[in-house]
Design an enzyme around this catalytic site. Structure first.
Site, PDB file in Angstrom:
ATOM      1  N   HIS A  23       0.817  -1.214   0.000  1.00 38.26           N
ATOM      2  CA  HIS A  23       0.000   0.000   0.000  1.00 38.26           C
ATOM      3  C   HIS A  23       0.855   1.270   0.000  1.00 38.26           C
ATOM      4  O   HIS A  23       0.313   2.368   0.017  1.00 38.26           O
ATOM      5  CB  HIS A  23      -0.905   0.034   1.236  1.00 38.26           C
ATOM      6  CG  HIS A  23      -2.096  -0.866   1.131  1.00 38.26           C
ATOM      7  ND1 HIS A  23      -2.435  -1.767   2.113  1.00 38.26           N
ATOM      8  CD2 HIS A  23      -3.023  -1.009   0.163  1.00 38.26           C
ATOM      9  CE1 HIS A  23      -3.520  -2.414   1.758  1.00 38.26           C
ATOM     10  NE2 HIS A  23      -3.910  -1.972   0.586  1.00 38.26           N
ATOM     11  N   ARG A  49      -5.001   7.822  -2.664  1.00 34.46           N
ATOM     12  CA  ARG A  49      -5.407   7.050  -1.490  1.00 34.46           C
ATOM     13  C   ARG A  49      -4.439   7.272  -0.328  1.00 34.46           C
ATOM     14  O   ARG A  49      -4.841   7.203   0.828  1.00 34.46           O
ATOM     15  CB  ARG A  49      -5.491   5.559  -1.831  1.00 34.46           C
ATOM     16  CG  ARG A  49      -6.553   5.228  -2.866  1.00 34.46           C
ATOM     17  CD  ARG A  49      -6.910   3.760  -2.869  1.00 34.46           C
ATOM     18  NE  ARG A  49      -5.760   2.906  -3.128  1.00 34.46           N
ATOM     19  CZ  ARG A  49      -5.815   1.572  -3.067  1.00 34.46           C
ATOM     20  NH1 ARG A  49      -6.932   0.963  -2.755  1.00 34.46           N
ATOM     21  NH2 ARG A  49      -4.740   0.855  -3.326  1.00 34.46           N
ATOM     22  N   ASP A 215     -13.223  -2.075 -10.750  1.00 33.41           N
ATOM     23  CA  ASP A 215     -12.989  -2.139  -9.311  1.00 33.41           C
ATOM     24  C   ASP A 215     -13.370  -0.793  -8.719  1.00 33.41           C
ATOM     25  O   ASP A 215     -12.691   0.216  -8.929  1.00 33.41           O
ATOM     26  CB  ASP A 215     -11.517  -2.446  -9.035  1.00 33.41           C
ATOM     27  CG  ASP A 215     -11.215  -2.664  -7.557  1.00 33.41           C
ATOM     28  OD1 ASP A 215     -12.083  -2.336  -6.715  1.00 33.41           O
ATOM     29  OD2 ASP A 215     -10.120  -3.146  -7.233  1.00 33.41           O
ATOM     30  N   GLU A 269     -13.845  -8.220  -0.516  1.00 33.63           N
ATOM     31  CA  GLU A 269     -12.447  -7.934  -0.186  1.00 33.63           C
ATOM     32  C   GLU A 269     -12.305  -7.402   1.237  1.00 33.63           C
ATOM     33  O   GLU A 269     -11.342  -7.736   1.944  1.00 33.63           O
ATOM     34  CB  GLU A 269     -11.886  -6.920  -1.187  1.00 33.63           C
ATOM     35  CG  GLU A 269     -10.499  -6.419  -0.880  1.00 33.63           C
ATOM     36  CD  GLU A 269     -10.029  -5.364  -1.876  1.00 33.63           C
ATOM     37  OE1 GLU A 269      -9.150  -4.570  -1.517  1.00 33.63           O
ATOM     38  OE2 GLU A 269     -10.552  -5.336  -3.017  1.00 33.63           O
ATOM     39  N   ASP A 292     -10.017 -11.688   1.283  1.00 37.38           N
ATOM     40  CA  ASP A 292      -8.561 -11.610   1.320  1.00 37.38           C
ATOM     41  C   ASP A 292      -8.102 -12.510   2.461  1.00 37.38           C
ATOM     42  O   ASP A 292      -8.482 -12.305   3.610  1.00 37.38           O
ATOM     43  CB  ASP A 292      -8.106 -10.166   1.562  1.00 37.38           C
ATOM     44  CG  ASP A 292      -6.603  -9.998   1.432  1.00 37.38           C
ATOM     45  OD1 ASP A 292      -5.876 -10.693   2.168  1.00 37.38           O
ATOM     46  OD2 ASP A 292      -6.158  -9.173   0.620  1.00 37.38           O
ATOM     47  N   GLU A 339      -6.684 -13.943  -8.913  1.00 35.07           N
ATOM     48  CA  GLU A 339      -6.342 -12.549  -9.196  1.00 35.07           C
ATOM     49  C   GLU A 339      -4.838 -12.335  -9.058  1.00 35.07           C
ATOM     50  O   GLU A 339      -4.205 -12.824  -8.128  1.00 35.07           O
ATOM     51  CB  GLU A 339      -7.061 -11.608  -8.231  1.00 35.07           C
ATOM     52  CG  GLU A 339      -6.707 -10.134  -8.450  1.00 35.07           C
ATOM     53  CD  GLU A 339      -7.388  -9.193  -7.484  1.00 35.07           C
ATOM     54  OE1 GLU A 339      -7.564  -8.007  -7.834  1.00 35.07           O
ATOM     55  OE2 GLU A 339      -7.731  -9.622  -6.365  1.00 35.07           O
TER      56      GLU A 339
END
Length: 393
Positions: A23, A49, A215, A269, A292, A339
Site C-alpha cells: 500500500h 489514497r 474495481d 475484499e 482476502d 487474481e
C-alpha cells in the site's frame, strides 16, 4: 511421532520504507492516481489514497517457532497495532500448543478478541498468525500448504490481472483485466461519462473476448452503481466489483437484481469471517465473493467461507494475496481462476506482489502458474528488509 509444539510467537513490522508494504508505493503508481474512493467526495483527498491514509498501518510479519527450531511466517497489513495484538494478547493461545492445533487456536483467538475485534486489524492479526501456522506445519511435514488442504484439483492456476492497463495484461497472457474506477458520484455526470469513455476505449483495444471489469473500491451509492452498470453493459463489462460500502448488504442485493443479464456483481475484499460472508451469501449479494486471506481470518476461516459459498453456488476468487491465496485456490473447485495484482507502476510488467519482502515469490507466465511444490508457502523473508519487533512479550 508427536507434532512439535510452539515455542515462541514473534511479531514484526518492516523497518524500511520503499515498497515492503504494497500500500506504500513511492512516486507515481496506478493504484494511487485519482481512483474513486469513499473519501473522494472531500476536497484534498480525491487524488491519492495515500492522502487519507491507505498506507498508515504498514506490514505485519508473524513468525512462529516450533520447539525443534523450525520457523514459519505469515504476512499481512496490520503494522505495529497488529504486532501488539499478536504479542500481548494472541501469543498466550499458541505457545506450548501443538503446531497442528489449528482449529482450537483460531477459535480461542477469535472468541478472546470479540469485545474489541470481529473484523479489521484484529482479524488481520489473527489471519497472519493462522498463515504462519500453516507455513510452519507445511515446513515440518515437508509438504506445500495445498497438500494440507486436500491437494490440487488442477495442474495450474489461471489469472486475471488487476491494473490500470488491461491491454498490457492481455499482451502478457491474462484472461482479463480489472481497472480502477477513476470517477465517483462526487464528480457527477461528467465523471460517469469519463468512466464509460475509458471503458469503451479499452474495449476497442482488447477486442470482444477479453474480460474487462470495474474495481469501485467501496466508493459508490446504489443509484450511481446501477447507472454505471447499465452504461457499461454496451461495452461488455464482465463484473462490477465492491461498488458499495461493505456493510450495505441490502444495497448489494438490490444491485445484483438491477444489473443487466450476464453481468456479475462481486464483493468481499473488506469482509471478514464466515458470519460476514453468510450475510452476503444468504441475501444474494454477489455472484463471486473475494475474501482476502490476510484479512478475513486466514486459511482456517477461508475454508469455512468457501464451503458456505459452494453450498450457495457462488464462486470464491480471493483478493490478491500472492502465495497465500494461490495454495488455497488450487485446491477448490469453486475457485476456477485467481487474481494477480499488477504492482509495476505502469501496470505493464509482471513483478512479485510482495517485492522486496519475500524471496522466491512465484509469478504467472502467460497468465498461468503451476504452484511450486516447496514446503509451506514456498517463500522466505528477505534478510535485506530489516524487521523491528516493537512489542515483545
Amino acid at each position: 511421532m508427536a507434532t512439535p509444539r510452539i515455542a515462541q510467537v514473534r511479531a514484526y513490522t518492516v523497518a524500511a520504507k520503499g515498497g515492503a508494504d504494497y500500500h506504500d508505493q513511492e512516486g507515481y503508481h496506478w493504484i494511487d492516481d485519482h481512483i474513486s474512493t469513499p473519501m473522494a467526495k472531500y476536497p484534498g483527498f480525491a487524488q491519492s489514497r495515500r492522502s487519507f491514509g491507505i498506507n498508515v498501518l504498514g506490514t505485519l510479519v508473524v513468525q512462529i517457532e516450533a520447539d525443534d527450531g523450525t520457523v514459519g511466517f505469515g504476512v499481512t497489513t496490520a503494522g505495529s497495532i497488529g504486532a501488539w495484538i499478536v504479542e500481548q494478547h494472541l501469543a498466550r493461545f499458541l505457545e506450548g500448543r501443538a503446531v497442528s492445533d489449528l482449529e482450537r487456536i483460531w477459535d480461542q483467538m477469535y472468541l478472546s478478541t470479540l469485545f474489541y475485534g470481529r473484523r479489521g486489524v484484529v482479524l488481520n492479526a489473527i489471519s497472519a498468525v493462522d498463515l504462519a501456522l500453516y507455513d510452519l506445519l507445511g515446513r515440518l511435514r515437508g509438504v506445500p500448504v495445498y497438500e494440507l488442504l486436500g491437494g490440487p484439483v488442477r495442474d495450474e492456476l489461471v489469472f486475471y490481472a488487476t491494473g490500470a492497463r488491461p491491454d498490457h495484461a492481455q499482451r502478457l497472457g491474462f484472461i482479463g483485466g480489472k481497472m480502477p474506477l477513476h470517477h465517483g458520484p462526487a464528480e457527477g455526470e461528467a465523471g460517469l461519462r469519463a468512466n464509460l469513455a475509458e471503458l469503451a476505449t479499452m474495449r476497442e483495444r482488447v477486442g470482444d473476448d477479453f474480460w474487462l471489469m470495474w474495481d469501485c473500491w467501496m466508493s459508490l451509492d446504489l443509484d450511481y452503481a446501477r447507472r454505471l452498470a447499465l452504461g457499461s453493459h454496451d461495452h461488455g463489462l464482465k463484473w462490477i466489483e465492491e461498488a458499495l460500502p461493505p456493510d450495505d448488504y441490502w444495497g448489494y442485493a438490490a444491485l445484483r437484481q438491477a444489473v443487466p443479464p450476464g453481468m456479475l456483481v462481486t464483493t468481499g475484499e473488506h469482509e471478514a469471517t464466515r458470519w460476514g460472508f453468510r450475510l452476503l451469501l444468504e441475501m444474494g449479494c454477489a455472484d463471486i465473493i473475494q475474501p482476502d486471506v490476510g484479512w478475513c481470518g486466514g486459511i482456517t476461516e477461508l475454508l469455512k467461507i468457501s464451503a458456505l459459498a459452494d453450498a450457495h453456488g457462488v464462486m470464491v476468487v480471493p483478493h490478491g494475496s500472492s502465495v497465500y491465496s494461490y495454495h488455497f485456490v488450487v485446491t477448490r473447485h469453486n475457485s476456477p481462476f485467481a487474481e494477480f495484482l499488477m504492482m509495476a507502476p505502469e501496470a505493464d510488467e509482471v513483478v512479485p506482489m510482495f517485492t522486496p519482502l519475500l524471496l522466491g515469490e512465484p509469478v504467472p507466465v502467460d497468465g498461468k502458474l503451476p504452484v511450486p511444490d516447496l514446503p509451506g508457502f514456498g517463500v522466505e523473508l528477505n534478510p535485506d528488509c530489516p524487521l523491528e519487533r516493537p512489542h515483545p512479550h
